[in-house]
Write an enzyme that holds these catalytic residues in place. Sequence first.
Site, mmCIF file in Angstrom:
data_model
loop_
_atom_site.group_PDB
_atom_site.id
_atom_site.type_symbol
_atom_site.label_atom_id
_atom_site.label_comp_id
_atom_site.label_asym_id
_atom_site.label_seq_id
_atom_site.Cartn_x
_atom_site.Cartn_y
_atom_site.Cartn_z
ATOM 1 N N ASN A 7 0.765 -0.924 0.106
ATOM 2 C CA ASN A 7 -0.254 0.581 -0.086
ATOM 3 C C ASN A 7 0.787 1.483 0.258
ATOM 4 O O ASN A 7 1.683 1.714 0.838
ATOM 5 C CB ASN A 7 -1.068 0.250 0.948
ATOM 6 N N ARG A 90 -2.621 -1.798 -3.311
ATOM 7 C CA ARG A 90 -3.648 -1.282 -3.187
ATOM 8 C C ARG A 90 -3.771 -0.133 -4.370
ATOM 9 O O ARG A 90 -2.590 0.510 -3.998
ATOM 10 C CB ARG A 90 -3.606 -1.021 -2.068
ATOM 11 N N HIS A 180 -12.331 2.659 -0.328
ATOM 12 C CA HIS A 180 -12.766 1.399 1.045
ATOM 13 C C HIS A 180 -13.745 0.172 0.110
ATOM 14 O O HIS A 180 -14.331 -0.594 1.319
ATOM 15 C CB HIS A 180 -13.912 1.461 2.104
ATOM 16 N N ASN A 211 -10.210 6.640 10.050
ATOM 17 C CA ASN A 211 -10.498 7.440 10.378
ATOM 18 C C ASN A 211 -10.735 8.423 9.371
ATOM 19 O O ASN A 211 -11.486 9.695 9.141
ATOM 20 C CB ASN A 211 -8.606 7.862 10.427
ATOM 21 N N ARG A 241 -12.124 14.840 8.149
ATOM 22 C CA ARG A 241 -12.827 15.446 6.607
ATOM 23 C C ARG A 241 -14.549 15.960 7.196
ATOM 24 O O ARG A 241 -14.774 15.536 7.960
ATOM 25 C CB ARG A 241 -12.887 14.086 5.488
ATOM 26 N N GLU A 386 -8.328 -5.599 4.578
ATOM 27 C CA GLU A 386 -7.765 -5.347 3.081
ATOM 28 C C GLU A 386 -6.869 -6.063 2.609
ATOM 29 O O GLU A 386 -6.368 -6.359 1.289
ATOM 30 C CB GLU A 386 -8.273 -3.403 2.698
HETATM 31 P P1 AMP Z 1 -8.896 3.172 10.885
HETATM 32 O O1 AMP Z 1 -9.115 4.688 9.920
HETATM 33 O O2 AMP Z 1 -9.221 2.224 10.603
HETATM 34 O O3 AMP Z 1 -7.490 2.939 11.626
HETATM 35 O O4 AMP Z 1 -9.434 3.785 12.706
HETATM 36 C C1 AMP Z 1 -8.983 5.252 12.913
HETATM 37 C C2 AMP Z 1 -9.917 4.857 14.691
HETATM 38 O O5 AMP Z 1 -10.576 3.980 14.839
HETATM 39 C C3 AMP Z 1 -9.560 6.463 15.351
HETATM 40 O O6 AMP Z 1 -10.796 7.249 15.291
HETATM 41 C C4 AMP Z 1 -9.163 5.561 16.393
HETATM 42 O O7 AMP Z 1 -9.887 6.518 17.371
HETATM 43 C C5 AMP Z 1 -10.631 4.218 16.368
HETATM 44 N N1 AMP Z 1 -10.213 3.599 17.189
HETATM 45 C C6 AMP Z 1 -11.101 3.493 18.520
HETATM 46 N N2 AMP Z 1 -10.365 2.226 19.277
HETATM 47 C C7 AMP Z 1 -9.517 2.255 18.884
HETATM 48 C C8 AMP Z 1 -8.578 0.949 18.575
HETATM 49 N N3 AMP Z 1 -8.525 -0.161 19.871
HETATM 50 N N4 AMP Z 1 -7.685 0.647 17.657
HETATM 51 C C9 AMP Z 1 -7.559 1.323 16.983
HETATM 52 N N5 AMP Z 1 -8.192 2.272 16.587
HETATM 53 C C10 AMP Z 1 -9.641 2.355 17.477
#
Ligand code: AMP
Length: 401
Positions: A7, A90, A180, A211, A241, A386
């Site tokens: 990626n 990706r 996604h 995120n 965003r 993914e």
């Molecule tokens: P991602 O973009 O999928 O990595 O998700 C990130 C988001 O997930 C952030 O806003 C984190 O605060 C939230 N999040 C909540 N709990 C967790 C956790 N245990 N591990 C990773 N991300 C978390």
Amino acid sequence: MKILVINAGSSSMKYQLIDMTDESVLAKGNCERIGVDGHFKHTTGDGRVYETDVTMNNHTEAFVQIKNALISDEYGVIKSLDEVSAIGHRIVQGGALFSESTLVTEEVISGIESLIPLAPLHNSAHVQGIRACIEVFGEAVPQVVVFDTAFHSTMPPKAFIYPVPYEYYEKYSVRRYGFHGTSHRYVSARCAELMGKDIKDLKIITCHLGNGSSITAIKGGKVIDTSMGLTPLDGIMMGTRTGSLDPSVVTFIAEKEKLSPTEMDTLLNKKSGFLGVSGVSSDDRDVTAAAESGNERAKLAIDILEYDILKYIGSYTAVLGGVDAIVFTAGIGENQQSHRSNVCHSLEYMGVKISDKLNDEMIRGKEGKISTDESSVDVFVIPTNEELVIARDTMALVTKK
Ligand code: AMP
């Protein structure tokens, strides 16, 4: 067969080496701050960690780090690079050119390059990643590209055409693409498996909440609508965003603050969402903690997020003509049980019933159903994967005769 999944971002490159005999991750890591100063972290499946600050001037130098780590005596997981049978990349934007994964050829690289105007940072970084890969691994190792947009290519025009003058669709390919897709594809297929049903018979709403967040309506295994648009800025509110807005908000603020299109783009993509509303952080964990300790704006940010999710589920239930299953995935979807709980309790009017106990248990990588047997809609938490989809597509294409 061992497959390397890449990626590539503009200044980072994440990788996983997957052994397809049992789909286990042999090693994974990240090259960060490429072209700046450089930080490299490599972790093996059996827990060995190699981490160092090292200058990587470009993606080719990043691949050299990855290659050396994979075959190193101390942190290696393979004896020689010959063990890497294929590489899967990706790619964020496949536009209308790519509706499925494909083997890399010069023509395919040109196609990805031609889509750079639609995803300037992402697609140019992906092309750099592919070219660097060819330099380091050689032409003989087959490469495959898997597009974030491909799964959404089944959307009907009424879902993807924006009501601006039609000529901009014709001239510049301005339309909804959605992102996604690899995640929505993985979790919807897994949902059907967990339900023991053929996906062709199911109406599923998948909520990828991280995120970046997007929600997708899937009927019979095909996407009929998704919340992200021309770019990943559309849809529900995210970490930094905005999600969907009245477009006049953009022109109004730009005029008042005398912002250029580039400055406005930064405001909408990097300074808004959770961060902009709460003033605390873009990270859900920080915002939730602040809300719990009484910060009103943090509480408001969370209310907006849950309200957005609820609105999308409601409208997608309408366009699907009902819903059999709702899936939560990605960082927030997999871990923040309070958002799932608030959203699902608000859906009781349509027969959604979750078990608070199951919901509380379903965190940190756990997969399973959180709805009760009385619920008329199944609700699942399914950790996304993914990289595995990319590896599976890569294997399927390189072994196809
Ligand atoms: P991602 O973009 O999928 O990595 O998700 C990130 C988001 O997930 C952030 O806003 C984190 O605060 C939230 N999040 C909540 N709990 C967790 C956790 N245990 N591990 C990773 N991300 C978390």
